[in-house]
Design a protein around this motif. Sequence first.
Motif, mmCIF file in Angstrom:
data_model
loop_
_atom_site.group_PDB
_atom_site.id
_atom_site.type_symbol
_atom_site.label_atom_id
_atom_site.label_comp_id
_atom_site.label_asym_id
_atom_site.label_seq_id
_atom_site.Cartn_x
_atom_site.Cartn_y
_atom_site.Cartn_z
ATOM 1 N N HIS A 238 -121.329 -52.489 42.904
ATOM 2 C CA HIS A 238 -122.010 -52.469 41.872
ATOM 3 C C HIS A 238 -121.453 -53.007 40.462
ATOM 4 N N LEU A 239 -120.043 -54.167 40.823
ATOM 5 C CA LEU A 239 -119.536 -55.095 39.664
ATOM 6 C C LEU A 239 -119.577 -56.326 40.197
ATOM 7 N N THR A 240 -119.979 -57.392 39.415
ATOM 8 C CA THR A 240 -119.427 -58.594 39.207
ATOM 9 C C THR A 240 -117.930 -59.176 39.583
ATOM 10 N N LYS A 241 -117.498 -59.867 40.818
ATOM 11 C CA LYS A 241 -115.880 -60.626 40.693
ATOM 12 C C LYS A 241 -116.070 -61.424 40.064
ATOM 13 N N PRO A 242 -114.999 -62.068 38.299
ATOM 14 C CA PRO A 242 -115.346 -62.867 37.767
ATOM 15 C C PRO A 242 -114.678 -64.040 38.555
ATOM 16 N N PRO A 243 -115.591 -65.314 38.051
ATOM 17 C CA PRO A 243 -115.027 -66.938 38.492
ATOM 18 C C PRO A 243 -113.240 -66.815 38.108
ATOM 19 N N LYS A 244 -112.778 -67.349 38.902
ATOM 20 C CA LYS A 244 -111.017 -68.199 38.458
ATOM 21 C C LYS A 244 -111.220 -68.130 37.105
ATOM 22 N N ASP A 245 -112.166 -68.727 36.305
ATOM 23 C CA ASP A 245 -111.040 -70.001 35.429
ATOM 24 C C ASP A 245 -111.772 -68.552 34.578
ATOM 25 N N TRP A 246 -112.982 -67.746 34.143
ATOM 26 C CA TRP A 246 -112.632 -66.325 33.289
ATOM 27 C C TRP A 246 -111.800 -65.339 33.482
ATOM 28 N N HIS A 247 -111.008 -65.520 31.508
ATOM 29 C CA HIS A 247 -110.720 -64.439 30.846
ATOM 30 C C HIS A 247 -111.098 -63.999 29.774
ATOM 31 N N PRO A 248 -110.939 -62.666 29.743
ATOM 32 C CA PRO A 248 -111.301 -61.863 28.346
ATOM 33 C C PRO A 248 -110.836 -62.757 27.116
ATOM 34 N N SER A 249 -111.872 -63.151 26.186
ATOM 35 C CA SER A 249 -110.778 -63.675 24.299
ATOM 36 C C SER A 249 -110.275 -62.723 24.452
ATOM 37 N N ALA A 250 -109.422 -63.676 23.596
ATOM 38 C CA ALA A 250 -107.925 -63.048 23.272
ATOM 39 C C ALA A 250 -108.287 -62.066 21.953
ATOM 40 N N GLN A 251 -107.339 -61.237 22.064
ATOM 41 C CA GLN A 251 -108.468 -59.811 20.413
ATOM 42 C C GLN A 251 -107.011 -60.322 19.588
ATOM 43 N N ASP A 252 -107.820 -60.313 18.233
ATOM 44 C CA ASP A 252 -106.899 -60.323 16.938
ATOM 45 C C ASP A 252 -107.353 -59.285 16.232
ATOM 46 N N ALA A 253 -108.205 -58.670 16.399
ATOM 47 C CA ALA A 253 -108.653 -57.643 15.475
ATOM 48 C C ALA A 253 -107.646 -56.306 15.525
ATOM 49 N N GLY A 254 -106.713 -56.749 14.053
ATOM 50 C CA GLY A 254 -105.518 -55.248 14.785
ATOM 51 C C GLY A 254 -106.789 -53.966 13.995
ATOM 52 N N ALA A 255 -107.059 -54.407 12.551
ATOM 53 C CA ALA A 255 -107.759 -53.143 12.039
ATOM 54 C C ALA A 255 -109.182 -52.824 12.791
ATOM 55 N N GLY A 256 -109.918 -53.696 13.446
ATOM 56 C CA GLY A 256 -110.773 -53.273 14.370
ATOM 57 C C GLY A 256 -111.378 -51.941 15.641
ATOM 58 N N THR A 257 -112.598 -51.213 15.759
ATOM 59 C CA THR A 257 -112.321 -50.077 15.932
ATOM 60 C C THR A 257 -111.656 -50.082 18.036
ATOM 61 N N ALA A 258 -110.820 -49.470 18.825
ATOM 62 C CA ALA A 258 -110.381 -49.221 19.636
ATOM 63 C C ALA A 258 -111.363 -48.684 20.909
ATOM 64 N N TYR A 259 -111.275 -47.109 19.933
ATOM 65 C CA TYR A 259 -112.427 -46.528 20.732
ATOM 66 C C TYR A 259 -112.805 -45.180 19.516
ATOM 67 N N ILE A 260 -113.645 -44.065 20.481
ATOM 68 C CA ILE A 260 -114.163 -43.355 19.675
ATOM 69 C C ILE A 260 -113.999 -42.022 20.012
ATOM 70 N N GLU A 261 -113.988 -40.982 19.512
ATOM 71 C CA GLU A 261 -113.936 -39.579 20.090
ATOM 72 C C GLU A 261 -114.255 -39.395 19.079
ATOM 73 N N TYR A 262 -115.480 -37.915 20.640
ATOM 74 C CA TYR A 262 -116.106 -36.720 19.194
ATOM 75 C C TYR A 262 -115.191 -35.763 18.769
ATOM 76 N N LYS A 263 -115.505 -35.227 17.844
ATOM 77 C CA LYS A 263 -115.294 -34.284 17.772
ATOM 78 C C LYS A 263 -116.316 -33.154 16.679
ATOM 79 N N THR A 264 -116.174 -32.078 16.771
ATOM 80 C CA THR A 264 -117.883 -30.919 16.601
ATOM 81 C C THR A 264 -117.361 -30.819 15.501
#
Length: 1500
Positions: A419-445
């Motif tokens: 179901h996924l598409t193969k990226p073209p050779k020249d595609w790279h994920p953008s360089a990340q520079d947001a250290g304080a940005g949220t990486a993931y969210i864990e739920y808590k009850t």
Amino acid sequence: MAERGCPPEAVPLPAEVRESLAELELELSEGDITQKGYEKKRAKLLARYVPLIQGVDPSLQEETRIPGPSQATAPAPKQQKPRPSHARDERFRSDVHSEAVQAALAKYKERKMPMPSKRRSVLTHTSMEAYTPPDTSSASEDEGSLRRPGRLASAPLQSDPSVEPWLDQVTQGSSTSSSASSTSSHPGGQPAAAPSAAAAPAGPAALARVADLQSAPPDVTTGLAQHQHAYCERPQLASVRGVPRGGSGSVLETAGGVPVSSRVSSKIQQLLNTLKKPKRPPLKEFFVDDFEELLEGKLWSRSLKLAYTLLNKLTNKNEPLLKPGDRVALVFPNSDPVMFTVAFYGCLLAELVPVPIEVPLTRKDAGSQQVGFLLGSCGVALALTTDACQKGLPKAQTGEVAAFKGWPPLTWLVIDGKHLTKPPKDWHPSAQDAGAGTAYIEYKTSKEGSTVGVAVSHASLLAQCQALTQACGYSEAETLTNVLDFKRDAGLWHGVLTSVMNRMHVVSIPYALMKANPLSWIQKVCAYKARAALVKSRDMHWSLLAQRGQRDVSLSSLRLLIVADGANPWSISSCDAFLNVFQARGLRPEVICPCASSPEALTVAIRRPPDLGGPPPRRAVLSMSGLSHGVIRLDAEEKLSVLAVQDVGQAMPGANVCVVKVEGIPYLCKTDEVGEICVNSSTTATAYYGLLGITKNIFETVPVTAGGAPISDRPFTRTGLLGFIGPDNLVFVVGKLDGLMVVGVRRHNADDIVATALAVEPMKFVYRGRIAVFSVTVLHDDRIVLVAEQRPDASEEDSFQWMSRVLQAIDSIHQVGVYCLALVPANTLPKAPLGGIHVSETKQRFLEGMLHPCNVLMCPHTCVTNLPKPRQKQPEVGPASMIVGNLVAGKRIAQASGRELSHLEDSDQARKLLFLPDVLQWRARSTPEHLLFLLLNAKGTVTSTTTCIQLHKKAERVAAALMEKARLTTGAHVALVYPPGVDLIAAFYGCLYCGCVPVTVRPPHPQNLTTTLPTVKMIVEVSKSACVLTTQAITRLLKSKEALAAVDVRTWPTILDTDDIPKKKVASIFRPPSPDVLAYLDFSVSTTGILAGVKMSHAATSALCRSIKLQCELYPSRQIAICLDPYCGLGFALWCLCSVYSGHQSVLVPPPELETNVSLWLWAVSQYKARVAFCSYSVMDMCARGLGAQTAVLRMKGVNLSCVRTCMVVAEERPRIALTQSFSKLFRDLGLPARAVSTTFGCRVNVAICLQGTAGPDPTTVYVDTRALRHDRVRLVERGSPHSLPLTESGKILPGVKVIIAHTETRGPLGDSHLGEVWVSSPHSATGYYTVYGEEGLHADHFSARLSFGDTQTVWARTGFLGFLRRTELTDASGERHDALYVVGSLDETLELRGMRYHPVDIETSVIRAHRSIAECAVFTWTNLLVVVVELDGLEQDALDLVALVTNAVLEEHLLVVGVVVIVDPGVIPINSRGEKQRMHLRDGFLADQLDPIYVAYNM
């Protein structure tokens, strides 16, 4: 395949054999059969199939092989080898707890407690999956099923109920248990470097202060063992947000001492880059063919593919669906770590924020709605899942995934490769520079059940991985066996994040496999020579129970066994028991590493093995009593109430830890105080997503010293863990904030109470150890509730005995009372996603009355200690000092009267005719054909009509029969036993014509002779009737066989059948010598169960008719409709007397006819255009319930109520506002005027005191404070204010009637708006009671009372009702300001409890509101206990839900403890013809055990 324990060509056993095996296992585990007997029966069952069970995995063979005699008799001595004595000091034994419980119980003698009684049918439990696989138990979401912690250590080979059906699953060769997935990855990135000695110094002053205050200084461990010198790791100098502090330069030190650029993100980039090029080939021998494996190159390429698809291929109206920073839900089953890892890293690469959640199943998942709320608040629009998982989700009709309750609309994306598409050779994920940005969210009850999202930043994520690497000494190519949920908490941090950073191999064991084969993780450790394992105490516990006969297991390869819930106070016993058994199999004691973590602070502390420089482990035996007061007291003497805890190691590298007060300002705790552990570190989470307020409170706490000075300039994060810091800076955790219950001033932990309950014998009583403990707030304090699942075969006796022992144990060990103890059938408590009990959902069900327990024990008497003191009555001020003129205590005397009668006479005719028989004769002469009565039947047809002359002639015939046949003399009493109708009226006037005294009696009910006939007989006897007049049908009934069983037919006086009496005239009609001669007797049973007859003279009878005529403006041209019982009180007067006196036409509707046709009454009012209508509350209730939804149908049939000027409810009680208002609203559509419905008030001494009538101001409503009413005071409040009770005026006072309010004790007059007894003076008051026992002296003052001061001349009749008068702003017909009378309730019915006066109806209203299944309710007292009887309108298994809710409601609203709750079927509470509850009859029935209750709960 062998790995999974499934024979390649196994023939599945037939279903019935599997069932028998499961039953055998259960019998053995429950102790119902000996080991020998079990083996014999099992061998017999499996004999035919032995050849089929060959290809079984050798590690499991021990379990499935038919044991030979040698195997059965000789237990392996090796396994019972005790641990070296020095390792385990006697004082620290973890089985202290169970001994304590036994000792505590021994202290109590068997106390006799009232057993709750239950109808047998309720015991049939709701169907349960009879044999579910072993499950966890516990109070918190995921703790282990520690049945009785200590016993396991001493007798590891005991059987246990948790070992039931694994055998079947092995023998069937079922492939349903999901395979253990092994994920192995080799990302690059060096292991955390050895810290350099030249670490930048942190502010020493701040740290010194923290250390002085007995909080943890920075961790004193080293990264690698060969460094001899102690090295102090410094906290990272960047704040949590990753912003550099001023002056520290651009190079910062991470926890491991690795210099990084201030943009933390480059490190993440490096982490992700290492995924691209594998440095060494995978270790082939680590993988078995049928396991899906994930190589690091694969992880990189698949994550990249996913990232590309997410960013470029998903569109919404040509706009990209996702932008960097958007949240995405990850919905993966617990059996698929590979796809989850791909999805998690794919989101990180695409700069999206993953929100991992549980897979929602078809059943209403516990807490699913809250998860939906979290997704909505995070703005999640896309959910990633696997193909298999998506197919299993519940679908709507369209084939799409169904929308779950409370969830936002989601797009589901399947991320399997195709179901996924193969990226073209020249595609790279953008360089990340947001250290304080949220990486993931864990739920808590949370404790209350609400779900929040904990946001973890990229910087924290990286710092956490580095800190774990250093603390656990992870190195490249190590193998980690993970049993935990890899989607959250330690399972995610170790199994998905740190493992990739260190290029480790991970073997994941799904929960389903653990349930099927609890030894699977140990087998995998053994097979892969795993160096580290990540488990919970329940996994250790399960494997203990399943390890019988496993000889070839070795755990010598383990260097690290991380116990993720080491913070749980009872993990210590699991660790001990596990070590006790597996030390013989190579497990080294120092390998066990408990750790503590929380969603907010991530890993808080972890025990390091000695080779990583950790200090030796420590234990503490703490006094429970000390802990409950928040202090640490090492217990020396009192061995019973103690808690043994183990350390969870030291704080994480680079973290500062302190302990602060739980409530209020975060003051640092003293060294011997327990508080909440707070962490300052770069590794904690950063916020609750979208919740700024509580984020500041939790993530930015600034602990302060006693003087109020902050201890650090950086914020700390609250962990939600309660504990203290011990020697060597070791962290000890004694409980969780979520499980904290504050009862009075003492604090108790839910987990501790669960442990005590689990240790109570018989421990096997609790099904799989499933117990939930939580607190509910009742009356401003926490109350402890304990809910347990009981075994399916537990008897009523067993369960009650177990409950009483648990109460004693908890009381003895924790010195706290349990408010409610409920037992539910097995498998009915809501489960958390990975086993365990969903506590907040359980609490929610308890409060909503949806728990459906099968046994309940409430102890409010012992628990509720904060009730106000009972009221002490003070001696009253002397009466004379209070009155001045017509003021009492500064208020106008509460006195009111209706219009004067003297100048209101309507004609001379009425004045001449003093007696009703004269009026009837006059009407028969002057208007013989004028119609007086129409009687309707259920179909609405007129069954009989009577004109003046017809009634006169019928009466003459009755009089002649009485004189000739019965030979009665004047003054003789005659009982009239007739159904409602014209015959009754004719018989009444017949008696008056011959001078006899009529007594109207309700006929016996043909279907219920045994109870109704004795009442008829009693009235006939008490009234001294010389003759019974009745119809032919009733005569036959009185002489029938059924009647003989109840009353001997020979004891009746003469019975005269009036259906066929000859047409005769009387020689002369009797004329009373004076107006005071007795006209008739009015007998009625009061609501308190007293039969009282009152004497009505001819003068009083005429005066009554005259007052009603004037108030309702009744003339011969009027028509009124009456639907009342014609046997006593105002109902009798309206049915028999008023028409004859006023000449109006009465449409008579017998109330019994409404049972077959509810709409008859409204139809009659509409059909005959009645301007004035009278009915009872029971008629109004029937109409409201039966016709409320059918107004449109009635309108079609032509029912129109716009003709009604006034519709009056005839009653002898406080007006039922709720009923009259709902009746008005419901039938407004049929034209019923809003002002039409009103009430009347009468009582035994005067049957008509108030009646709204057609003129005069509308009835007014006031709101009074219920708390003041209990003290006999009236305090007027605004509508809607707390504790307010609406009271409406009982109608206008009748002409000629005077009312005054008198003090119940001093009998002095009271002022306006003061509560007292209503006294009445009127020409139509009765002249006295008529009783057979001659107790006139007792009640004489009811009819001839005088005030103790003020107007002492007037003679008053006492009504026995409490009420007050209030002057309103309205004016009445005479132009005076109108005085309204408000009736509060009958004095005889009030309950005197705790020195206060309660009206039953107020308590009943609270109870009826407590749950929708309560149809009706009545209360009374029994030996100063409050008894509440409720009618259950629902299923019998819901009955016990009501006990706690009823107790709570009465406690909260009335400050009363309910003594007994009786749950009965609908219709059990007796109600009289006026719709009033007969509470005393009910009490007699309860005491004589005649109610046939569904359940009786005695609150202890």
